[in-house]
Every structure is written in C-alpha cells, then in structure tokens.
Design a protein around this motif. Sequence first.
Motif, PDB file in Angstrom:
ATOM      1  N   GLN A 289      41.758  37.530  45.227  1.00 43.10           N
ATOM      2  CA  GLN A 289      41.020  37.299  43.983  1.00 43.10           C
ATOM      3  C   GLN A 289      39.504  37.368  44.251  1.00 43.10           C
ATOM      4  OE1 GLN A 289      41.613  33.366  42.422  1.00 43.10           O
ATOM      5  NE2 GLN A 289      41.387  34.049  40.315  1.00 43.10           N
TER       6      GLN A 289
ATOM      7  N   GLU B 193      46.297  34.825  48.218  1.00 40.51           N
ATOM      8  CA  GLU B 193      46.072  34.942  46.777  1.00 40.51           C
ATOM      9  C   GLU B 193      44.602  34.709  46.415  1.00 40.51           C
ATOM     10  OE1 GLU B 193      48.464  33.281  42.977  1.00 40.51           O
ATOM     11  OE2 GLU B 193      49.484  33.204  44.926  1.00 40.51           O
ATOM     12  N   TYR B 194      44.048  33.641  46.964  1.00 43.32           N
ATOM     13  CA  TYR B 194      42.655  33.290  46.709  1.00 43.32           C
ATOM     14  C   TYR B 194      41.716  34.345  47.293  1.00 43.32           C
ATOM     15  CZ  TYR B 194      38.278  30.663  47.379  1.00 43.32           C
ATOM     16  OH  TYR B 194      36.964  30.272  47.411  1.00 43.32           O
TER      17      TYR B 194
END
Length: 157
Positions: free
Chosen positions: A100, A96-97
Amino acid sequence: MNTAIYPGSFDPVTYGHLDIIERSAQMADHLIVGVLKNNTKEPMFTVEERLEMLREETGRYANVEIRAFDGLLADFARDCGAKVIIRGLRAVTDFEYELQMAQTNRKLAPELDTIFLATDLRYAYLSSSIVKEVAYWHGDIRAFVTPYVAERIREKI
Ligand code: PNS
C-alpha cells in the motif's frame, strides 16, 4: 541504482536495520537513510538521538548518509534526487502495508520505485518495538541491537 533512500522510524536502529543498510549500500552508489521526524507514534528517542545512533553504527560506509525528514516520503525522495526506496520485508504480515505504501508513493511520485529486501532469517522476528518491550522488562537485548544502542536504551529506561 544511483541514489536510494531507506526510510524508517529507527526508534532505535536494530541489527535488522543495519543488515538492510549494509546490503543496500552495496547496491546503491549513494544510500540515504531517512529518519522520520513527525511520527504519530510516541518515540522513545528524539530524532537527534536516532540520527546519532545511526551515524555511530554506519560511519564505516563511505556512501551512506543519515538524514531526518518531515512530511511525505515522496517529497523527501524528490528533494534527494532518489528514484528508489528500499524497505525490508520480514514476513507476509508486513506485505499488505508495504505494498500500500509503495503504491501510494508511486501515485504521488510516478518516477519512484520501491525495492523490497527480504530480511535475513536471523532478524525475521525483530522490530524496534519488540526491542523496547524486552528492554522495558529488563530482558537481554544483546542479540537485537549493538552494545552502543543497548546502552542508550538502558539510559532511557
Ligand atoms: O520504520 P517504519 O515506522 O515502518 O517507517 C515508516 C515510514 C517512515 C517509511 C512511513 O511511515 C513514511 O514514509 N512516512 C512518511 C509519510 C508518508 O509519506 N506517508 C505516505 C506513504 S503511505
């Protein structure tokens, strides 16, 4: 892939990082390992120490260069003339990080692409934070970092 950047904190460099560097150096003509200076996390090692350890451990690769950078990765990539950023993905929790970051970097510099390398299973659990935690409590870190880096950690502690 002409010039690629492998960015990170490298506080300190682990076998997991070294595996990604070795594999990326085979894909890129020129690999720049970018060490972030202005990290918000309180580092164990100064940027000079982190550069020194990386240079010691990667000296055998003719196409790998170790450089410090400050500010935005997208700006550093532009300055280096790199169009590719390389990041290692250990588990789905990283994703997820990382996604992003990759999307933010593309927004900032549309010519930039991020390539994810799946971390080798041997190092899937490994992180610099875990190494420091184990070392702090005098655990055995020989499976995580090179003997040279282990010695530097011992000196710090
Ligand atoms: O080893 P790390 O700590 O996971 O590396 C994180 C790093 C250095 C790649 C990331 O924090 C970074 O690129 N920082 C520079 C600031 C930046 O460009 N931020 C915007 C992208 S989200």
